[in-house]
Design an enzyme around this catalytic site. Sequence first.
Site, mmCIF file in Angstrom:
data_model
loop_
_atom_site.group_PDB
_atom_site.id
_atom_site.type_symbol
_atom_site.label_atom_id
_atom_site.label_comp_id
_atom_site.label_asym_id
_atom_site.label_seq_id
_atom_site.Cartn_x
_atom_site.Cartn_y
_atom_site.Cartn_z
ATOM 1 N N HIS A 400 0.839 -1.202 0.000
ATOM 2 C CA HIS A 400 0.000 0.000 0.000
ATOM 3 C C HIS A 400 0.877 1.256 0.000
ATOM 4 O O HIS A 400 0.708 2.152 -0.839
ATOM 5 C CB HIS A 400 -0.900 -0.037 1.242
ATOM 6 C CG HIS A 400 -1.792 1.134 1.407
ATOM 7 N ND1 HIS A 400 -3.141 1.096 1.146
ATOM 8 C CD2 HIS A 400 -1.548 2.411 1.819
ATOM 9 C CE1 HIS A 400 -3.682 2.274 1.393
ATOM 10 N NE2 HIS A 400 -2.728 3.096 1.801
ATOM 11 N N GLU A 401 1.810 1.318 0.940
ATOM 12 C CA GLU A 401 2.666 2.513 1.036
ATOM 13 C C GLU A 401 3.604 2.633 -0.151
ATOM 14 O O GLU A 401 3.948 3.744 -0.565
ATOM 15 C CB GLU A 401 3.452 2.481 2.352
ATOM 16 C CG GLU A 401 2.586 2.507 3.606
ATOM 17 C CD GLU A 401 1.615 3.677 3.666
ATOM 18 O OE1 GLU A 401 1.899 4.721 3.036
ATOM 19 O OE2 GLU A 401 0.565 3.551 4.329
ATOM 20 N N HIS A 404 1.942 4.645 -2.799
ATOM 21 C CA HIS A 404 2.120 6.089 -2.604
ATOM 22 C C HIS A 404 3.528 6.525 -3.022
ATOM 23 O O HIS A 404 3.714 7.572 -3.653
ATOM 24 C CB HIS A 404 1.914 6.451 -1.134
ATOM 25 C CG HIS A 404 0.507 6.286 -0.654
ATOM 26 N ND1 HIS A 404 -0.578 6.772 -1.336
ATOM 27 C CD2 HIS A 404 0.014 5.692 0.471
ATOM 28 C CE1 HIS A 404 -1.684 6.496 -0.667
ATOM 29 N NE2 HIS A 404 -1.345 5.832 0.424
ATOM 30 N N HIS A 407 3.881 6.619 -6.730
ATOM 31 C CA HIS A 407 3.095 7.755 -7.217
ATOM 32 C C HIS A 407 3.929 9.033 -7.088
ATOM 33 O O HIS A 407 4.010 9.854 -8.018
ATOM 34 C CB HIS A 407 1.807 7.859 -6.400
ATOM 35 C CG HIS A 407 0.777 8.771 -6.977
ATOM 36 N ND1 HIS A 407 -0.493 8.904 -6.451
ATOM 37 C CD2 HIS A 407 0.802 9.637 -8.035
ATOM 38 C CE1 HIS A 407 -1.184 9.776 -7.157
ATOM 39 N NE2 HIS A 407 -0.412 10.238 -8.116
#
Length: 618
Positions: A400-401, A404, A407
């Site tokens: 999940h991290e 980020h 991104h």
Amino acid sequence: MQFFEHKESASRPTTRIRDEIDDRFKWRVEDIYEDWSAWEKDLQSVRGLMDEFVAYKGKLNEGPEVLVKTHQLSDRIGMTAYKLYRFPQLQFDVDQRNNAIQSRLQQVQNLFAEYGTRTAWFTPELLSLGSEKVMGWVASTPELKVYEFPIAETFRAQEHVLDEAGEQLLSFGSRFRSTPGDVYRALSTADVKYNTITLANGEETTVSPGTYRNLLETNRNQDDRRKAFEAMYTIFDDKKNTFASIYNAICQRDWMSAQSRNYSGTAEAALDSDNVPVSVLETLIETAREGAEPLRRYHKLRKKFLKLDKYYLYDSFVPLVEKDEEYPYDNVSEMIVEAMAPLGSEYQEKLAESLEGGWIDVYENDGKRSGAYSAGVYGVHPYMLLNYTDTLNDVFTLVHELGHTLHTVYSHEHQPFATSSYTIFVAEVASTTNEALLLDYLKARRHEPLDRAILLQHAISEIVGTFYSQALFADYELKAHRLVESGAPITAEVLSNLYDEVQNSFYGDAVDQDPLYKLTWARIPHFFNSPFYVYQYATCFASSAQIIKGLLNEDPTEREATRARYLELLSSGGNNHPMEQLKKAGVDLNDAGTVRAVVDQLNTLVDELEAALEALNA
């Protein structure tokens, strides 16, 4: 394609003493500044840049060249601000007892609060020139083209900008905006004394946030889970009136800010920065609440399979089925990179680099803040905080991290500083897309009925946690703020009853009630740190679900087109409104069907899980 050299796996540290944890599991803040003297040097230099910017007051009407100079100066100040803030902030987050570093962090916050006051003239003066003139300058001046979207946004929000005196008055309060959140963090983390419990096997354990989650996810004794739950929640019960006062301050602050800028409500003010209509938030909440039956079916299935007379929410994390399997941090890197193959080799290479060391702070230690995050530093690289405990959920948190982080990497590589910061509204698309790809990767390689049930269970947990729970939180948060808007009192009792009412509207009779759960509002950091943030987890989950359909489509042409659109989304930073960016990626959140599809997806998964569990029983 080989991304990693083989290395010996290391076990999770048994120590909570930071100095005893291997450096390769810690982030490398020296990539920002070599030492505090370099930090101090930049702190002094940025003061000069600020003075230079302020000197342009009253001169914007002199022509586009001045506008170019002020925006370029703002970029230099902003890029330096990233570094000046992150250097102490990252060090403070791994030891929130360190007052010396906290004081340096406050030093930066105070400097930029002062700068905000000194530059309160800029937006009103820019607006006074008129949209036609300024956008004409942008069209005719190549150096201003990179600022076209933020300048246009300034004029779009014109009705909510005050005159110079008003903006300056509001700026005086900027240094206090973070105070309630700072107080909350100190009370809930830095100054907290965690409770110790004795488990059924006679072992004593201190229930820190990381240990608490691990106990709920791994301990099959309901009484042990109850003890852990009570140990954690009594911390908030003991200080509930203080937490309520802090939350009241946050809601009052948000309402004051909304009114001063001529918004009809706090939600309107919070969502307008992204040009997102409040109807998107309201539709999400209504659709999730009306579609709660699959959620209730899931929990009733859990209660039956676990053979519990009473079923509480603290029972909802323990696996229905499991294998005696741990996921050491060193062992999961290659698997994670392989799982991202649908996003292409370039994405995989960037992901591998982020896992090599120096970007991630992996394990829990005394004084370290709870949870996980990814934080960007323009011109350096992102930093990720984890509290990794070797569970499957931790693997998904890491993925999940990393979403980020990648991104941020793509955005910083493809966007100038002025448009490099993407909005929260699209941020969680990247993280939930990564999670979905890992889940698909594991399901494709694990065919045994037990493995199938484990992965179905995880898929359902993701929908429950990322979609339903966040919609529930958003419902509570919206109602709490509207209480303040109506002039209603905010007390611990009011907030607890409100949360209880909202929770019951989602879960109904599927779970038994424990009075302490009414206090959940007090232990959700986002409520205190980032109001009107959590709903975006749910909208982003719906968005990523649609993107995944394209990435995994049987048609190679559609797969490639989806990947290209998705990587363009990651590379877009903040160069457009997030709803428009998502439309380019193939997602329309104005369509309620996009949200309802998640409800239908959960219903199907619950059916499949029920069948898998029956097969295992047989």
